[in-house]
Design a protein around this motif. Structure first.
Motif, PDB file in Angstrom:
ATOM      1  N   LEU A 239       0.844  -1.189   0.000  1.00 55.91           N
ATOM      2  CA  LEU A 239       0.000   0.000   0.000  1.00 55.91           C
ATOM      3  C   LEU A 239       0.882   1.243   0.000  1.00 55.91           C
ATOM      4  O   LEU A 239       1.976   1.257   0.566  1.00 55.91           O
ATOM      5  CB  LEU A 239      -0.909  -0.002   1.225  1.00 55.91           C
ATOM      6  CG  LEU A 239      -1.905  -1.166   1.268  1.00 55.91           C
ATOM      7  CD1 LEU A 239      -2.531  -1.298   2.651  1.00 55.91           C
ATOM      8  CD2 LEU A 239      -2.986  -0.996   0.214  1.00 55.91           C
ATOM      9  N   THR A 240       0.410   2.302  -0.640  1.00 59.60           N
ATOM     10  CA  THR A 240       1.183   3.526  -0.771  1.00 59.60           C
ATOM     11  C   THR A 240       1.136   4.324   0.526  1.00 59.60           C
ATOM     12  O   THR A 240       0.060   4.592   1.065  1.00 59.60           O
ATOM     13  CB  THR A 240       0.637   4.399  -1.910  1.00 59.60           C
ATOM     14  OG1 THR A 240       0.709   3.656  -3.133  1.00 59.60           O
ATOM     15  CG2 THR A 240       1.425   5.687  -2.048  1.00 59.60           C
ATOM     16  N   VAL A 241       2.317   4.716   1.023  1.00 60.15           N
ATOM     17  CA  VAL A 241       2.412   5.498   2.252  1.00 60.15           C
ATOM     18  C   VAL A 241       2.984   6.869   1.906  1.00 60.15           C
ATOM     19  O   VAL A 241       4.025   6.973   1.246  1.00 60.15           O
ATOM     20  CB  VAL A 241       3.302   4.804   3.297  1.00 60.15           C
ATOM     21  CG1 VAL A 241       3.368   5.635   4.583  1.00 60.15           C
ATOM     22  CG2 VAL A 241       2.782   3.406   3.595  1.00 60.15           C
ATOM     23  N   GLY A 242       2.286   7.921   2.330  1.00 57.71           N
ATOM     24  CA  GLY A 242       2.776   9.278   2.128  1.00 57.71           C
ATOM     25  C   GLY A 242       3.747   9.664   3.234  1.00 57.71           C
ATOM     26  O   GLY A 242       4.238   8.823   3.996  1.00 57.71           O
ATOM     27  N   ARG A 243       4.003  10.948   3.359  1.00 60.48           N
ATOM     28  CA  ARG A 243       4.938  11.417   4.377  1.00 60.48           C
ATOM     29  C   ARG A 243       4.380  11.203   5.783  1.00 60.48           C
ATOM     30  O   ARG A 243       3.177  11.224   5.988  1.00 60.48           O
ATOM     31  CB  ARG A 243       5.241  12.893   4.153  1.00 60.48           C
ATOM     32  CG  ARG A 243       5.961  13.150   2.838  1.00 60.48           C
ATOM     33  CD  ARG A 243       6.515  14.534   2.766  1.00 60.48           C
ATOM     34  NE  ARG A 243       7.276  14.723   1.544  1.00 60.48           N
ATOM     35  CZ  ARG A 243       8.120  15.722   1.341  1.00 60.48           C
ATOM     36  NH1 ARG A 243       8.295  16.629   2.279  1.00 60.48           N
ATOM     37  NH2 ARG A 243       8.771  15.826   0.204  1.00 60.48           N
ATOM     38  N   LEU A 244       5.281  11.004   6.722  1.00 62.32           N
ATOM     39  CA  LEU A 244       4.868  10.934   8.120  1.00 62.32           C
ATOM     40  C   LEU A 244       4.529  12.342   8.595  1.00 62.32           C
ATOM     41  O   LEU A 244       5.232  13.305   8.277  1.00 62.32           O
ATOM     42  CB  LEU A 244       5.983  10.360   8.986  1.00 62.32           C
ATOM     43  CG  LEU A 244       6.461   8.945   8.677  1.00 62.32           C
ATOM     44  CD1 LEU A 244       7.448   8.499   9.758  1.00 62.32           C
ATOM     45  CD2 LEU A 244       5.298   7.972   8.598  1.00 62.32           C
ATOM     46  N   LEU A 245       3.469  12.449   9.388  1.00 64.64           N
ATOM     47  CA  LEU A 245       3.030  13.747   9.888  1.00 64.64           C
ATOM     48  C   LEU A 245       3.298  13.788  11.389  1.00 64.64           C
ATOM     49  O   LEU A 245       2.624  13.119  12.171  1.00 64.64           O
ATOM     50  CB  LEU A 245       1.542  13.941   9.600  1.00 64.64           C
ATOM     51  CG  LEU A 245       1.125  13.751   8.127  1.00 64.64           C
ATOM     52  CD1 LEU A 245      -0.371  13.947   7.964  1.00 64.64           C
ATOM     53  CD2 LEU A 245       1.898  14.696   7.211  1.00 64.64           C
ATOM     54  N   ILE A 246       4.305  14.559  11.789  1.00 60.69           N
ATOM     55  CA  ILE A 246       4.643  14.683  13.208  1.00 60.69           C
ATOM     56  C   ILE A 246       3.824  15.825  13.775  1.00 60.69           C
ATOM     57  O   ILE A 246       4.070  16.999  13.475  1.00 60.69           O
ATOM     58  CB  ILE A 246       6.142  14.945  13.423  1.00 60.69           C
ATOM     59  CG1 ILE A 246       6.980  13.942  12.636  1.00 60.69           C
ATOM     60  CG2 ILE A 246       6.483  14.857  14.910  1.00 60.69           C
ATOM     61  CD1 ILE A 246       8.463  14.193  12.744  1.00 60.69           C
ATOM     62  N   ASN A 247       2.858  15.493  14.579  1.00 62.63           N
ATOM     63  CA  ASN A 247       1.922  16.471  15.111  1.00 62.63           C
ATOM     64  C   ASN A 247       2.381  16.956  16.490  1.00 62.63           C
ATOM     65  O   ASN A 247       3.178  16.304  17.157  1.00 62.63           O
ATOM     66  CB  ASN A 247       0.528  15.834  15.207  1.00 62.63           C
ATOM     67  CG  ASN A 247      -0.573  16.859  15.342  1.00 62.63           C
ATOM     68  OD1 ASN A 247      -0.427  18.011  14.923  1.00 62.63           O
ATOM     69  ND2 ASN A 247      -1.691  16.468  15.918  1.00 62.63           N
ATOM     70  N   ARG A 248       1.856  18.114  16.893  1.00 66.01           N
ATOM     71  CA  ARG A 248       2.082  18.685  18.230  1.00 66.01           C
ATOM     72  C   ARG A 248       3.560  18.880  18.544  1.00 66.01           C
ATOM     73  O   ARG A 248       4.033  18.581  19.648  1.00 66.01           O
ATOM     74  CB  ARG A 248       1.420  17.816  19.300  1.00 66.01           C
ATOM     75  CG  ARG A 248      -0.092  17.703  19.114  1.00 66.01           C
ATOM     76  CD  ARG A 248      -0.714  16.779  20.115  1.00 66.01           C
ATOM     77  NE  ARG A 248      -2.134  16.575  19.818  1.00 66.01           N
ATOM     78  CZ  ARG A 248      -2.848  15.577  20.293  1.00 66.01           C
ATOM     79  NH1 ARG A 248      -2.288  14.679  21.079  1.00 66.01           N
ATOM     80  NH2 ARG A 248      -4.125  15.460  19.989  1.00 66.01           N
ATOM     81  N   VAL A 249       4.294  19.381  17.568  1.00 63.23           N
ATOM     82  CA  VAL A 249       5.700  19.714  17.801  1.00 63.23           C
ATOM     83  C   VAL A 249       5.741  21.035  18.560  1.00 63.23           C
ATOM     84  O   VAL A 249       5.194  22.046  18.108  1.00 63.23           O
ATOM     85  CB  VAL A 249       6.455  19.833  16.460  1.00 63.23           C
ATOM     86  CG1 VAL A 249       7.892  20.276  16.711  1.00 63.23           C
ATOM     87  CG2 VAL A 249       6.416  18.512  15.709  1.00 63.23           C
ATOM     88  N   LEU A 250       6.389  21.049  19.715  1.00 59.22           N
ATOM     89  CA  LEU A 250       6.461  22.272  20.520  1.00 59.22           C
ATOM     90  C   LEU A 250       7.308  23.317  19.813  1.00 59.22           C
ATOM     91  O   LEU A 250       8.366  22.996  19.253  1.00 59.22           O
ATOM     92  CB  LEU A 250       7.062  21.960  21.893  1.00 59.22           C
ATOM     93  CG  LEU A 250       6.255  21.007  22.788  1.00 59.22           C
ATOM     94  CD1 LEU A 250       7.059  20.658  24.032  1.00 59.22           C
ATOM     95  CD2 LEU A 250       4.921  21.630  23.159  1.00 59.22           C
TER      96      LEU A 250
END
Length: 311
Positions: A239-250
């Motif tokens: 399955l195709t995986v896009g970029r990782l999204l790192i959320n809540r970066v201080l």
């Protein structure tokens, strides 16, 4: 860009916010977008400030949203099977069949199978009704089980069809031997099974050819490890995986001794994420100081989703 977009990850990392921000951005770019929540927590309506139900409802402009209730879908699923059984099973055994189906309501996997039926129905509405469908998915483990269902259910349906064909052939032979009128050639159970098999196979093709998965995480140990497992599982399924999204970066300018300690730990985790997932690509989303509860806040979040995600 894929028409079927999935936001997944560990519970509590902000999948709902990013999925809603992405969907709003695409809708405001002129697309007809359906945002689908398969997460039992059903916080999509809270983020959008709308009460959502089992059928798509308009949120704003060309953005529509729906929250799927797995338990309610399972109830409808069982009732559909009962209706099929009444048309195909003799009156002498229908009561037993219905009792068994009632017991199946609480069996493991019933909710997931019903949820997948609904999932297949919704993706069938793209691109004719909706140009893009965005899925705010359940926590990682449940999502991965859902995505493996097409191949598992296809094999199960094939086995049931073979059994049904053998039983139907035996019934015809016994009727001929007894000199009774032959039953009609069409078998409603076989017809429904064949249709389900076609739908499952089509869903599998759509996932392979027209879907992209974005994994959401936060810079902490457990989400990092869960992301690594999910990434391996998705790639193993081709399955195709896009970029990782790192959320809540201080933000780097956060102040105070506590925040400095958190920033130091965050820096270590961010460096680890960069090292372990460099081949996948990474997007940072800065932690908002307030809860995300308005469309305007979602627009602000969407600006941080790089062109590699939004284009």
């Amino acid at each position: 860009m894929a028409r079927l977009i999935f936001f997944g990850g560990k519970g509590g990392v902000g999948k709902t916010t990013l999925a809603a921000a992405f969907a709003l951005r695409r809708a405001e770019a002129g697309e007809r977008v359906l945002l689908v929540s398969t997460d039992p927590a059903h916080s999509t309506g809270d983020v959008l400030g709308r009460v959502l139900g089992a059928e798509p409802s308009r949120v704003a402009g060309t953005l529509w949203a729906v929250e799927i209730d797995a338990a309610a879908e399972a109830e409808r699923h069982i009732e559909r099977i009962k209706a099929d059984a009444r048309a195909a099973v003799s009156p002498e055994v229908i009561a037993t069949v219905e009792r068994q189906l009632d017991l199946a309501r609480s069996s493991p996997g019933t909710d997931e199978a019903a949820l997948f039926d609904r999932f297949v129905e919704l993706i069938g509405r793209c691109p004719e009704e909706f140009e893009r469908i965005v899925f705010d998915t359940a926590p990682t483990g449940q999502t991965l089980r859902l995505l493996t269902l097409p191949s598992l259910l296809t094999a199960w349906v094939q086995g049931v069809r073979r059994q049904r064909e053998r039983v139907s052939g035996m019934e015809r032979m016994l009727r001929n031997m007894a000199g009774r009128e032959p039953v009609r050639a069409e078998d409603p159970v076989l017809e429904r099974l064949a249709e389900r098999q076609r739908r499952f196979e089509q869903a599998r093709r759509r996932l392979l050819e027209d879907a992209c998965f974005y994994l959401v995480l936060i810079p902490e140990r457990l989400p990092i490890e869960e992301t690594a497992r999910a990434l391996r599982a998705l790639q193993a399924s081709h399955l195709t995986v896009g970029r990782l999204l790192i959320n809540r970066v201080l933000p780097a300018d956060a102040e105070g001794a506590f925040m400095r300690a958190r920033l130091s730990q965050q820096a270590e985790y961010l460096a680890e994420i960069e090292r372990r997932f460099a081949a996948t690509g990474i997007v940072h989303i800065v932690h908002d100081p307030h809860d995300i509860t308005t469309l305007e806040q979602l627009r602000t979040v969407a600006t941080q989703l790089s062109p590699a995600v939004l284009s």
